[in-house]
Design a protein around this motif. Sequence first.
Motif, PDB file in Angstrom:
ATOM      1  N   LYS B  31      13.515 -34.623 -12.522  1.00 23.13           N
ATOM      2  CA  LYS B  31      13.173 -35.928 -11.955  1.00 23.13           C
ATOM      3  C   LYS B  31      14.239 -36.963 -12.305  1.00 23.13           C
ATOM      4  CE  LYS B  31       9.522 -39.283 -11.623  1.00 23.13           C
ATOM      5  NZ  LYS B  31       8.383 -39.930 -12.229  1.00 23.13           N
ATOM      6  N   GLY B  32      14.611 -37.769 -11.331  1.00 18.58           N
ATOM      7  CA  GLY B  32      15.609 -38.805 -11.572  1.00 18.58           C
ATOM      8  C   GLY B  32      17.028 -38.370 -11.245  1.00 18.58           C
ATOM      9  N   GLN B  33      17.225 -37.068 -11.043  1.00 17.33           N
ATOM     10  CA  GLN B  33      18.543 -36.532 -10.737  1.00 17.33           C
ATOM     11  C   GLN B  33      19.058 -37.089  -9.400  1.00 17.33           C
ATOM     12  OE1 GLN B  33      18.301 -32.296 -11.022  1.00 17.33           O
ATOM     13  NE2 GLN B  33      20.290 -31.936 -10.074  1.00 17.33           N
ATOM     14  N   VAL B  34      20.330 -37.524  -9.403  1.00 12.12           N
ATOM     15  CA  VAL B  34      20.923 -38.027  -8.164  1.00 12.12           C
ATOM     16  C   VAL B  34      21.454 -36.836  -7.375  1.00 12.12           C
ATOM     17  CG1 VAL B  34      22.771 -39.450  -7.187  1.00 12.12           C
ATOM     18  CG2 VAL B  34      21.494 -40.262  -9.182  1.00 12.12           C
ATOM     19  N   ILE B  35      21.042 -36.711  -6.119  1.00 15.82           N
ATOM     20  CA  ILE B  35      21.514 -35.574  -5.308  1.00 15.82           C
ATOM     21  C   ILE B  35      22.779 -35.917  -4.534  1.00 15.82           C
ATOM     22  CG2 ILE B  35      19.158 -34.632  -5.092  1.00 15.82           C
ATOM     23  CD1 ILE B  35      19.625 -35.530  -1.971  1.00 15.82           C
ATOM     24  N   LEU B 128      26.127 -49.113   5.589  1.00 16.77           N
ATOM     25  CA  LEU B 128      24.918 -48.712   4.861  1.00 16.77           C
ATOM     26  C   LEU B 128      25.311 -47.765   3.741  1.00 16.77           C
ATOM     27  CD1 LEU B 128      22.612 -47.818   7.905  1.00 16.77           C
ATOM     28  CD2 LEU B 128      22.485 -49.889   6.506  1.00 16.77           C
ATOM     29  N   GLU B 129      24.687 -47.958   2.584  1.00 11.72           N
ATOM     30  CA  GLU B 129      24.899 -47.009   1.487  1.00 11.72           C
ATOM     31  C   GLU B 129      23.585 -46.329   1.153  1.00 11.72           C
ATOM     32  OE1 GLU B 129      28.790 -48.680  -0.799  1.00 11.72           O
ATOM     33  OE2 GLU B 129      27.032 -48.153  -1.999  1.00 11.72           O
ATOM     34  N   ILE B 130      23.649 -45.007   1.098  1.00 11.49           N
ATOM     35  CA  ILE B 130      22.454 -44.207   0.892  1.00 11.49           C
ATOM     36  C   ILE B 130      22.598 -43.419  -0.401  1.00 11.49           C
ATOM     37  CG2 ILE B 130      21.096 -42.299   1.865  1.00 11.49           C
ATOM     38  CD1 ILE B 130      22.918 -43.744   4.476  1.00 11.49           C
ATOM     39  N   THR B 131      21.586 -43.502  -1.242  1.00 13.76           N
ATOM     40  CA  THR B 131      21.563 -42.708  -2.473  1.00 13.76           C
ATOM     41  C   THR B 131      20.259 -41.928  -2.510  1.00 13.76           C
ATOM     42  OG1 THR B 131      22.819 -44.417  -3.612  1.00 13.76           O
ATOM     43  CG2 THR B 131      21.730 -42.795  -5.006  1.00 13.76           C
ATOM     44  N   GLY B 132      20.354 -40.657  -2.862  1.00 11.84           N
ATOM     45  CA  GLY B 132      19.162 -39.821  -2.965  1.00 11.84           C
ATOM     46  C   GLY B 132      18.911 -39.406  -4.395  1.00 11.84           C
ATOM     47  N   LYS B 133      17.656 -39.497  -4.814  1.00 14.97           N
ATOM     48  CA  LYS B 133      17.273 -39.131  -6.181  1.00 14.97           C
ATOM     49  C   LYS B 133      16.046 -38.246  -6.124  1.00 14.97           C
ATOM     50  CE  LYS B 133      18.530 -42.891  -9.253  1.00 14.97           C
ATOM     51  NZ  LYS B 133      18.070 -44.071  -9.952  1.00 14.97           N
ATOM     52  N   VAL B 134      15.910 -37.316  -7.042  1.00 15.25           N
ATOM     53  CA  VAL B 134      14.692 -36.520  -7.123  1.00 15.25           C
ATOM     54  C   VAL B 134      13.580 -37.439  -7.638  1.00 15.25           C
ATOM     55  CG1 VAL B 134      13.554 -34.534  -8.195  1.00 15.25           C
ATOM     56  CG2 VAL B 134      15.984 -34.395  -7.562  1.00 15.25           C
ATOM     57  N   ARG B 145      10.449 -34.059  -3.921  1.00 16.54           N
ATOM     58  CA  ARG B 145      10.466 -35.269  -3.107  1.00 16.54           C
ATOM     59  C   ARG B 145      11.747 -36.019  -3.425  1.00 16.54           C
ATOM     60  NH1 ARG B 145       6.459 -39.553  -4.806  1.00 16.54           N
ATOM     61  NH2 ARG B 145       8.316 -40.565  -5.637  1.00 16.54           N
ATOM     62  N   ILE B 146      12.551 -36.240  -2.397  1.00 16.94           N
ATOM     63  CA  ILE B 146      13.796 -36.988  -2.577  1.00 16.94           C
ATOM     64  C   ILE B 146      13.545 -38.428  -2.127  1.00 16.94           C
ATOM     65  CG2 ILE B 146      16.245 -37.153  -1.974  1.00 16.94           C
ATOM     66  CD1 ILE B 146      15.443 -34.559  -3.514  1.00 16.94           C
ATOM     67  N   ASP B 147      13.765 -39.354  -3.042  1.00 15.64           N
ATOM     68  CA  ASP B 147      13.599 -40.772  -2.724  1.00 15.64           C
ATOM     69  C   ASP B 147      14.957 -41.350  -2.333  1.00 15.64           C
ATOM     70  OD1 ASP B 147      11.021 -40.320  -3.467  1.00 15.64           O
ATOM     71  OD2 ASP B 147      11.108 -41.439  -5.362  1.00 15.64           O
ATOM     72  N   LEU B 148      15.014 -41.921  -1.148  1.00 12.83           N
ATOM     73  CA  LEU B 148      16.285 -42.448  -0.649  1.00 12.83           C
ATOM     74  C   LEU B 148      16.319 -43.965  -0.784  1.00 12.83           C
ATOM     75  CD1 LEU B 148      16.536 -40.263   2.579  1.00 12.83           C
ATOM     76  CD2 LEU B 148      18.036 -40.098   0.598  1.00 12.83           C
ATOM     77  N   THR B 149      17.416 -44.464  -1.336  1.00  9.85           N
ATOM     78  CA  THR B 149      17.673 -45.904  -1.351  1.00  9.85           C
ATOM     79  C   THR B 149      18.663 -46.174  -0.235  1.00  9.85           C
ATOM     80  OG1 THR B 149      17.384 -45.918  -3.733  1.00  9.85           O
ATOM     81  CG2 THR B 149      18.481 -47.835  -2.778  1.00  9.85           C
ATOM     82  N   VAL B 150      18.282 -47.021   0.697  1.00 11.10           N
ATOM     83  CA  VAL B 150      19.148 -47.303   1.845  1.00 11.10           C
ATOM     84  C   VAL B 150      19.427 -48.797   1.858  1.00 11.10           C
ATOM     85  CG1 VAL B 150      19.428 -47.103   4.340  1.00 11.10           C
ATOM     86  CG2 VAL B 150      18.128 -45.369   3.092  1.00 11.10           C
ATOM     87  N   GLU B 151      20.684 -49.140   1.572  1.00  9.78           N
ATOM     88  CA  GLU B 151      21.054 -50.550   1.440  1.00  9.78           C
ATOM     89  C   GLU B 151      22.115 -50.952   2.456  1.00  9.78           C
ATOM     90  OE1 GLU B 151      20.481 -51.666  -3.211  1.00  9.78           O
ATOM     91  OE2 GLU B 151      22.202 -50.411  -2.723  1.00  9.78           O
ATOM     92  N   LEU B 152      21.947 -52.158   2.958  1.00 10.78           N
ATOM     93  CA  LEU B 152      22.973 -52.785   3.790  1.00 10.78           C
ATOM     94  C   LEU B 152      23.935 -53.488   2.833  1.00 10.78           C
ATOM     95  CD1 LEU B 152      23.947 -53.725   6.663  1.00 10.78           C
ATOM     96  CD2 LEU B 152      22.435 -55.690   6.358  1.00 10.78           C
TER      97      LEU B 152
END
Lengths: 152, 172
Positions: B31-35, B128-134, B145-152
């Motif tokens: 959990k918390g790992q950045v993919i 857009l910058e996208i980061t995925g984390k477990v 479940r991968i939680d995506l942060t999607v920022e402008l």
Amino acid sequence: MSINTAREGHSYPPIEYQVGREEIREFATAVKAEHRAHHSEEAAAQLGHHDLIAPPTFAVVIAQRAEAAAVTDPEAGIDFSRVVHAEERFTHHAPITAGETLTAATTLDRIRVMGAGAMVTTITEITTKHDAAPRATVTSTLLVRGDDEEEG
Amino acid sequence: MNDDLQVRRPAPLQPAERQAGSPRRWDQLHKGQVIGTRTIELSRADLIRYAAASGDHNPIHWNQRFAQEVGLEGVIAHGMLTMGAAVGLVTHWAGDPAKVTDYQTRFSKPVPVPDAAHGSPEAPTATLEITGKVGKLDEENRTARIDLTVELVDGDERSKVLTKCQAVVALS
């Protein structure tokens, strides 16, 4: 036009959609989905798929055609000029694959009145036409802004 | 035909995405790992392409005057374009796009895509910058479940345009 909560639960006639390779490629290019399984039959076959597979959000193209019946239903009273897309969810049961003929049927699942506006949720079930094998469930929530609501 | 007007190819994949291929293994994740992370640049031409591919021809995504008349500052990207582009990070990481069994988001903020001031309409005007984390590991169902942060990203400013953007991936 005002929203009619009594229309909650109403189901609309299914639409049919033929999944084409070029549609998958065009959509994948448009969403910058570079995975080879959307572009190359060989790459898709290496993963065990019998043809190109659609990107996860391709199902929206099919779902929106079915949802149109709900959105334009005079009995439901949704003012499309005041609609904002609020939420979207795809549950995939099996990959949507080129060559398949699918049907999509929409149910007006929920109408939640909020002040002068409303949140409208539709659920669209996408299945194969010949044996009704499930492909995807698409849940879409639209915010219908009320007339006297302040513009953000 | 002018080279500038040819279809823009997506930027090359970043290293985290390039590792795709082998199915993801349950026991290698926490959990918390950045993919991975991905940068997506959007131009007005990208919006026209998405309109054509999706069948969503709402003029707020291509006509400045109309967008302003309905109270927007200008043309905005289709929410579904942002959602569709963000999940590419996950399909590459998963190795097989069919491993993404569930994907959802809320659209919290519009993504303005102004017309390029000069040069080609293919010139990107939004990043857009996208980061995925477990976000969660489900041992029983062998899913992540991968939680995506999607920022402008606009200069030093960053704003989240999607919230609760989550993709569920089946693992081996």
